[in-house]
Design a protein around this motif. Structure first.
Motif, PDB file in Angstrom:
ATOM      1  N   ALA A 156       0.828  -1.206   0.000  1.00  0.00           N
ATOM      2  CA  ALA A 156       0.000   0.000   0.000  1.00  0.00           C
ATOM      3  C   ALA A 156       0.863   1.257   0.000  1.00  0.00           C
ATOM      4  CB  ALA A 156      -0.929  -0.013   1.214  1.00  0.00           C
ATOM      5  N   SER A 157       1.945   1.237   0.776  1.00  0.00           N
ATOM      6  CA  SER A 157       2.854   2.381   0.807  1.00  0.00           C
ATOM      7  C   SER A 157       3.532   2.584  -0.546  1.00  0.00           C
ATOM      8  CB  SER A 157       3.908   2.176   1.904  1.00  0.00           C
ATOM      9  OG  SER A 157       4.883   3.194   1.879  1.00  0.00           O
ATOM     10  N   ILE A 158       3.970   1.491  -1.174  1.00  0.00           N
ATOM     11  CA  ILE A 158       4.625   1.593  -2.472  1.00  0.00           C
ATOM     12  C   ILE A 158       3.649   2.095  -3.530  1.00  0.00           C
ATOM     13  CG2 ILE A 158       5.762   0.255  -4.295  1.00  0.00           C
ATOM     14  CD1 ILE A 158       6.847  -1.561  -2.070  1.00  0.00           C
ATOM     15  N   ALA A 159       2.390   1.630  -3.475  1.00  0.00           N
ATOM     16  CA  ALA A 159       1.387   2.092  -4.436  1.00  0.00           C
ATOM     17  C   ALA A 159       1.165   3.594  -4.320  1.00  0.00           C
ATOM     18  CB  ALA A 159       0.071   1.343  -4.217  1.00  0.00           C
ATOM     19  N   PHE A 160       1.185   4.118  -3.106  1.00  0.00           N
ATOM     20  CA  PHE A 160       1.031   5.565  -2.902  1.00  0.00           C
ATOM     21  C   PHE A 160       2.198   6.319  -3.522  1.00  0.00           C
ATOM     22  CE2 PHE A 160       2.055   9.301  -0.320  1.00  0.00           C
ATOM     23  CZ  PHE A 160       0.873  10.030  -0.439  1.00  0.00           C
ATOM     24  N   TYR A 161       3.410   5.879  -3.233  1.00  0.00           N
ATOM     25  CA  TYR A 161       4.588   6.532  -3.804  1.00  0.00           C
ATOM     26  C   TYR A 161       4.637   6.361  -5.313  1.00  0.00           C
ATOM     27  CZ  TYR A 161       6.834   7.575   0.681  1.00  0.00           C
ATOM     28  OH  TYR A 161       7.134   8.089   1.908  1.00  0.00           O
ATOM     29  N   SER A 206       5.181   8.930  -8.459  1.00  0.00           N
ATOM     30  CA  SER A 206       6.465   8.773  -9.135  1.00  0.00           C
ATOM     31  C   SER A 206       6.314   8.315 -10.573  1.00  0.00           C
ATOM     32  CB  SER A 206       7.338   7.757  -8.376  1.00  0.00           C
ATOM     33  OG  SER A 206       7.550   8.152  -7.037  1.00  0.00           O
ATOM     34  N   LEU A 207       5.114   7.846 -10.956  1.00  0.00           N
ATOM     35  CA  LEU A 207       4.946   7.196 -12.246  1.00  0.00           C
ATOM     36  C   LEU A 207       5.279   8.121 -13.407  1.00  0.00           C
ATOM     37  CD1 LEU A 207       4.043   4.793 -13.951  1.00  0.00           C
ATOM     38  CD2 LEU A 207       1.683   5.629 -13.753  1.00  0.00           C
ATOM     39  N   PHE A 208       4.625   9.270 -13.474  1.00  0.00           N
ATOM     40  CA  PHE A 208       4.807  10.135 -14.634  1.00  0.00           C
ATOM     41  C   PHE A 208       6.155  10.843 -14.649  1.00  0.00           C
ATOM     42  CE2 PHE A 208       0.166   9.725 -14.172  1.00  0.00           C
ATOM     43  CZ  PHE A 208      -0.104   9.140 -15.406  1.00  0.00           C
ATOM     44  N   PRO A 209       6.689  11.319 -13.502  1.00  0.00           N
ATOM     45  CA  PRO A 209       8.087  11.805 -13.545  1.00  0.00           C
ATOM     46  C   PRO A 209       9.071  10.722 -13.968  1.00  0.00           C
ATOM     47  CG  PRO A 209       7.009  12.573 -11.556  1.00  0.00           C
ATOM     48  CD  PRO A 209       6.068  11.602 -12.196  1.00  0.00           C
ATOM     49  N   LEU A 210       8.823   9.481 -13.543  1.00  0.00           N
ATOM     50  CA  LEU A 210       9.716   8.396 -13.924  1.00  0.00           C
ATOM     51  C   LEU A 210       9.634   8.125 -15.423  1.00  0.00           C
ATOM     52  CD1 LEU A 210      11.673   6.154 -13.104  1.00  0.00           C
ATOM     53  CD2 LEU A 210       9.687   4.704 -12.636  1.00  0.00           C
ATOM     54  N   LEU A 252      -5.799   7.969 -19.373  1.00  0.00           N
ATOM     55  CA  LEU A 252      -5.037   8.886 -18.519  1.00  0.00           C
ATOM     56  C   LEU A 252      -3.548   8.775 -18.813  1.00  0.00           C
ATOM     57  CD1 LEU A 252      -4.830  10.827 -16.075  1.00  0.00           C
ATOM     58  CD2 LEU A 252      -4.746   8.788 -14.606  1.00  0.00           C
ATOM     59  N   ILE A 253      -3.055   7.571 -18.956  1.00  0.00           N
ATOM     60  CA  ILE A 253      -1.626   7.366 -19.203  1.00  0.00           C
ATOM     61  C   ILE A 253      -1.250   7.866 -20.593  1.00  0.00           C
ATOM     62  CG2 ILE A 253       0.154   5.603 -19.459  1.00  0.00           C
ATOM     63  CD1 ILE A 253      -1.309   3.990 -17.329  1.00  0.00           C
ATOM     64  N   GLU A 254      -2.076   7.594 -21.585  1.00  0.00           N
ATOM     65  CA  GLU A 254      -1.772   8.024 -22.947  1.00  0.00           C
ATOM     66  C   GLU A 254      -1.691   9.542 -23.043  1.00  0.00           C
ATOM     67  OE1 GLU A 254      -4.636   6.333 -25.516  1.00  0.00           O
ATOM     68  OE2 GLU A 254      -3.869   4.280 -25.350  1.00  0.00           O
ATOM     69  N   ARG A 255      -2.625  10.243 -22.402  1.00  0.00           N
ATOM     70  CA  ARG A 255      -2.584  11.715 -22.453  1.00  0.00           C
ATOM     71  C   ARG A 255      -1.297  12.241 -21.837  1.00  0.00           C
ATOM     72  NH1 ARG A 255      -8.020  11.285 -20.714  1.00  0.00           N
ATOM     73  NH2 ARG A 255      -7.368  11.882 -18.610  1.00  0.00           N
ATOM     74  N   ASN A 256      -0.910  11.675 -20.707  1.00  0.00           N
ATOM     75  CA  ASN A 256       0.304  12.154 -20.046  1.00  0.00           C
ATOM     76  C   ASN A 256       1.558  11.747 -20.806  1.00  0.00           C
ATOM     77  OD1 ASN A 256      -0.267  13.372 -17.126  1.00  0.00           O
ATOM     78  ND2 ASN A 256      -1.788  11.792 -17.523  1.00  0.00           N
TER      79      ASN A 256
END
Length: 325
Positions: A70-75, A79-83, A118-122
């Motif tokens: 759960a903690s990793i999912a929050f981070y 972090s997904l889009f900057p990564l 959402l992912i495609e737009r970003n």
């Protein structure tokens, strides 16, 4: 004369209850003994697989992996889009063509089948802005994008009982090296896909007159590339991240199980979202897509952490067999 009769009835009831309890304990003991005998027989028959799984689940629960996921999912959500931006900017040194960029977009959306719009737009925004990102901004993106990886590194390290904890700086540097490894895998995947497509255009026959291009075997080969890269990434993750010596074979089994389980979980979760059994939009409104994405990340992280504990359990099982033998 009435009281002795009542006492006698009570005594008979007590004796019957005592016999029933004693017989139940005897039956339970026999069943437990029989179950243990069957368990040991199956464990020997499967080469210790049941012992390994039992050890895995025990340490998985003891390490509180559910809370860690759960903690990793929050981070990971933050972090997904900057990564992704950092990976694409770093990989743009090699990946220049629009065709390869489109393939990268397809690879990411295939690897994350939830919240694709959402992912495609970003990602499209990332591709447009990649040329304006400088070195300082790139380092900031790497620092932000590696936040989830630092938490993942700590929790994977906890799966090995003899692994020593790392300092904050060491964990962050390891997370940055993991980003570099992801870029290398991305470039390798792109080059492999390009080479295979070039080979397909040569119309090389497979057997007799069966053409290479358009065959089911060729399609299966192309679709297996992302899964093979995921397996290699997990294999390296379980071998490289723990701050202790890990055998390649131990990490192999964890990576193999997680790769197969990840396919099942992804397909099952995709079916679950499309089946109409759940409507996140009705509950969370415009945040429904975000909630679905975080839930998918949480489930995948659970699977990844289970693979780490499985690899560690395989290693402990081999050590015990070596000592007993």
């Amino acid at each position: 004369s009435m009281f002795p009769t009542k006492r006698s009835s009570f005594q008979r009831m007590s004796e019957w209850t005592s016999k029933w309890v004693g017989r139940s304990k005897y039956v339970n003991h026999r069943l437990q003994t029989r179950a243990e005998t069957v368990y040991r027989w199956l464990d020997r028959l499967t080469g210790g697989t049941l012992s390994v799984l039992q050890d895995t689940f025990q340490h998985f629960d003891r390490a509180r992996a559910g809370e860690a996921a759960a903690s990793i999912a929050f981070y990971a959500f933050f972090s997904l889009f900057p990564l992704l931006l950092a990976i694409i900017v770093a990989g743009s040194v090699v990946l220049q063509s629009e065709q390869v960029q489109a393939w990268v977009l397809g690879l990411v959306t295939e690897a994350i089948p939830v919240a694709q719009s959402l992912i495609e737009r970003n990602i499209e925004t990332v591709l447009r802005l990649r040329g304006t990102v400088g070195i300082v901004a790139l380092m900031g993106l790497l620092w932000s994008g590696s936040g989830a990886l630092t938490v993942l590194v700590r929790n994977i390290n906890l799966a090995w009982m003899n692994a020593q904890p790392r300092s904050f700086v060491a964990v962050r540097l390891l997370a940055l090296r993991m980003v570099a490894a992801l870029v290398a895998l991305l470039v390798l995947a792109s080059v492999s896909n390009t080479v295979l497509n070039m080979l397909a255009r040569l119309s090389i026959p497979l057997w007799e007159r069966l053409p290479l291009d358009g065959s089911s075997i060729w399609a299966a080969l192309l679709s297996s590339i992302p899964r093979l890269l995921i397996f290699l990434a997990l294999w390296g993750l379980y071998w490289w991240v723990p701050n202790t010596k890990v055998r390649w074979s131990d990490a192999f089994w964890g990576a193999l199980v997680v790769t197969l389980a990840g396919e099942v979980v992804t397909n099952g979760f995709t079916w679950y979202l499309s089946s109409g059994l759940v409507h996140y939009e009705l509950i969370y409104g415009s945040l429904g897509t975000v909630v679905a994405l975080m839930l998918w990340i949480y489930i995948q992280t659970l699977v990844i952490l289970f693979g780490a504990h499985l690899s560690a359990a395989v290693g402990r099982h081999k050590d015990r067999k070596r000592k007993d033998g």
